[in-house]
Scaffold this motif. Structure first.
Motif, mmCIF file in Angstrom:
data_model
loop_
_atom_site.group_PDB
_atom_site.id
_atom_site.type_symbol
_atom_site.label_atom_id
_atom_site.label_comp_id
_atom_site.label_asym_id
_atom_site.label_seq_id
_atom_site.Cartn_x
_atom_site.Cartn_y
_atom_site.Cartn_z
ATOM 1 N N ILE A 77 0.834 -1.198 0.000
ATOM 2 C CA ILE A 77 0.000 0.000 0.000
ATOM 3 C C ILE A 77 0.871 1.251 0.000
ATOM 4 O O ILE A 77 2.098 1.173 0.171
ATOM 5 C CB ILE A 77 -0.940 0.046 1.224
ATOM 6 C CG1 ILE A 77 -0.112 0.211 2.521
ATOM 7 C CG2 ILE A 77 -1.809 -1.193 1.295
ATOM 8 C CD1 ILE A 77 -0.940 0.573 3.737
ATOM 9 N N ALA A 78 0.227 2.393 -0.203
ATOM 10 C CA ALA A 78 0.880 3.687 -0.033
ATOM 11 C C ALA A 78 -0.112 4.633 0.621
ATOM 12 O O ALA A 78 -1.308 4.617 0.301
ATOM 13 C CB ALA A 78 1.347 4.243 -1.372
ATOM 14 N N LEU A 79 0.374 5.450 1.544
ATOM 15 C CA LEU A 79 -0.434 6.428 2.265
ATOM 16 C C LEU A 79 0.122 7.820 1.990
ATOM 17 O O LEU A 79 1.317 8.062 2.169
ATOM 18 C CB LEU A 79 -0.393 6.158 3.771
ATOM 19 C CG LEU A 79 -0.978 4.827 4.249
ATOM 20 C CD1 LEU A 79 -0.499 4.509 5.653
ATOM 21 C CD2 LEU A 79 -2.494 4.871 4.199
ATOM 22 N N LEU A 120 -5.305 6.275 0.602
ATOM 23 C CA LEU A 120 -4.767 4.918 0.701
ATOM 24 C C LEU A 120 -4.917 4.245 -0.654
ATOM 25 O O LEU A 120 -6.040 4.041 -1.129
ATOM 26 C CB LEU A 120 -5.517 4.131 1.779
ATOM 27 C CG LEU A 120 -5.336 2.606 1.778
ATOM 28 C CD1 LEU A 120 -3.878 2.230 2.019
ATOM 29 C CD2 LEU A 120 -6.243 1.960 2.827
ATOM 30 N N ALA A 121 -3.793 3.914 -1.277
ATOM 31 C CA ALA A 121 -3.789 3.151 -2.521
ATOM 32 C C ALA A 121 -3.185 1.786 -2.242
ATOM 33 O O ALA A 121 -2.291 1.647 -1.409
ATOM 34 C CB ALA A 121 -2.984 3.877 -3.600
ATOM 35 N N VAL A 122 -3.681 0.780 -2.934
ATOM 36 C CA VAL A 122 -3.168 -0.579 -2.804
ATOM 37 C C VAL A 122 -2.649 -1.015 -4.163
ATOM 38 O O VAL A 122 -3.224 -0.678 -5.203
ATOM 39 C CB VAL A 122 -4.267 -1.543 -2.285
ATOM 40 C CG1 VAL A 122 -5.457 -1.587 -3.234
ATOM 41 C CG2 VAL A 122 -3.713 -2.934 -2.058
ATOM 42 N N ALA A 123 -1.529 -1.721 -4.181
ATOM 43 C CA ALA A 123 -0.959 -2.195 -5.440
ATOM 44 C C ALA A 123 -1.984 -3.051 -6.178
ATOM 45 O O ALA A 123 -2.538 -3.992 -5.623
ATOM 46 C CB ALA A 123 0.310 -3.001 -5.170
ATOM 47 N N THR A 160 -12.685 -4.981 -1.963
ATOM 48 C CA THR A 160 -12.107 -5.837 -2.991
ATOM 49 C C THR A 160 -10.968 -5.109 -3.710
ATOM 50 O O THR A 160 -11.059 -3.918 -4.016
ATOM 51 C CB THR A 160 -13.188 -6.226 -4.022
ATOM 52 O OG1 THR A 160 -14.297 -6.778 -3.327
ATOM 53 C CG2 THR A 160 -12.664 -7.252 -5.003
ATOM 54 N N VAL A 161 -9.900 -5.855 -3.970
ATOM 55 C CA VAL A 161 -8.763 -5.317 -4.713
ATOM 56 C C VAL A 161 -8.552 -6.185 -5.945
ATOM 57 O O VAL A 161 -8.965 -7.339 -6.006
ATOM 58 C CB VAL A 161 -7.483 -5.276 -3.855
ATOM 59 C CG1 VAL A 161 -7.689 -4.411 -2.622
ATOM 60 C CG2 VAL A 161 -7.039 -6.675 -3.457
ATOM 61 N N TYR A 162 -7.918 -5.600 -6.943
ATOM 62 C CA TYR A 162 -7.541 -6.371 -8.117
ATOM 63 C C TYR A 162 -6.290 -7.175 -7.812
ATOM 64 O O TYR A 162 -5.411 -6.718 -7.070
ATOM 65 C CB TYR A 162 -7.271 -5.441 -9.309
ATOM 66 C CG TYR A 162 -8.512 -4.863 -9.921
ATOM 67 C CD1 TYR A 162 -9.322 -5.636 -10.753
ATOM 68 C CD2 TYR A 162 -8.875 -3.541 -9.700
ATOM 69 C CE1 TYR A 162 -10.457 -5.105 -11.339
ATOM 70 C CE2 TYR A 162 -10.009 -3.000 -10.273
ATOM 71 C CZ TYR A 162 -10.794 -3.792 -11.100
ATOM 72 O OH TYR A 162 -11.928 -3.256 -11.667
#
Length: 324
Positions: A77-79, A120-123, A160-162
């Motif tokens: 992740i990135a914050l 908040l982004a998730v890979a 849900t994430v890809y």
């Protein structure tokens, strides 16, 4: 990025407002539908970039904190954005950089220290239900988000994430990009069509006085308090309203309109904040001081193109670009 979704997080506790936001919903304002998208485009873009996602990937916008998430699987992740006293397993979580979470880790957003909105982004990106070409969550219009109905995060939700086949390399944003939102903000403003209708004194005050961010501020707009601006135009035929438009209602106190604004309006406009100025304003706390600075279209376009080139190599705005 895979088409199949995987469980990424569970919501253990909700805060005042946590929304899924991609780049926004464009080409639909003639239908009366606003754009949505991240209130702070700068922080949102850096979160996705650090997580290895392309421009336009959906990320979470967390306002005022209070959110607690539990990782259902290993995630990168990135914050970015506001410092909301974020912790991972009760230890301070690094911001403006990539972080690796293990299944079962708890990510908690506390109270604001510096700014209002964290990203908040998730890979691989979050997966939402697109409506009119975008998953941007607009609560008032009940569109977008994880369920397509504009619903903010609720306790017990599964996010849900890809699927992503590789963990992005460790990244950190340059220090120059890690903004201190506590500092007084200078907001670039393009003069508007009705600016000549304001009195000379009002124009002097508009660009030389300090303005305070009012308590009445949300994703629709931010009301500013200061000298009373006077305009000879008292009513207009309603016209289209763009991101960052600064309207002046009869009380003379300007309102800067943000992502969830109405699509048309009839108040005279002092001008239009640039996309990055609107982003900066979206991080200001009530009572914070801001100033307007007159800006020209050439410099504004050059700055925005340089900003976009950081993330997708574009030298011009695309379909998902805010209109200046």
């Amino acid at each position: 990025m895979s088409d199949s979704g995987l469980n990424g997080f569970r919501v253990a506790r909700t805060g005042p407002l946590a929304l899924l936001q991609d780049a926004g919903r464009f080409g639909v304002r003639h239908l009366g539908v606003t754009q949505g998208g991240p209130a702070d485009l700068h922080a949102w873009a850096w979160a996705n970039h650090l997580a290895g996602n392309p421009w336009g990937a959906a990320a979470l916008e967390i306002t005022f904190g209070g959110l607690v998430l539990i990782a259902d699987r290993d995630l990168t992740i990135a914050l970015t954005g506001a410092d909301l006293s974020i912790t991972c397993n009760r230890h301070p979580a690094g911001r403006w950089q990539t972080l690796n979470l293990r299944a079962g880790d708890t990510l908690a957003f506390g109270t604001p220290i510096n700014g209002l909105r964290a990203y908040l982004a998730v890979a691989g990106g979050f997966r939402g239900d697109a409506v009119l070409g975008s998953a941007a969550c607009v609560v008032r219009e009940q569109i977008g988000g994880f369920d397509g109905r504009g619903t903010p995060l609720r306790e017990g939700d599964g996010l849900t994430v890809y699927g992503t086949s590789a963990t992005p390399a460790q990244r950190m944003a340059p220090h120059s990009e890690q903004q201190d939102y506590r500092l007084p903000a200078t907001l670039d403003l393009l003069p508007g069509a009705q600016i000549a209708s304001f009195t000379g004194r009002s124009l002097f005050d508009a660009f030389n006085a300090e303005w305070q961010v009012d308590q009445r501020a949300d994703r629709m707009g931010v009301r500013l308090t200061g000298p009373r601006l006077q305009c000879s135009v008292t009513s207009l035929v309603s016209e289209g309203i763009s991101l960052g438009a600064v309207q002046v209602p009869p009380d003379g106190q300007p309102i800067a309109l943000l992502n969830d604004r109405q699509t048309i309006g009839g108040y005279p406009r002092l001008g239009n904040l640039t996309p990055l100025a609107a982003s900066r304003l979206a991080q200001c706390m009530p009572g914070q001081t801001v100033r307007f600075r007159a800006a020209g279209i050439d410099r504004t376009l050059r700055q925005y193109r340089q900003f976009r080139e950081e993330f997708c190599g574009l030298s011009h705005g695309g379909r998902d670009s805010p209109h200046l």
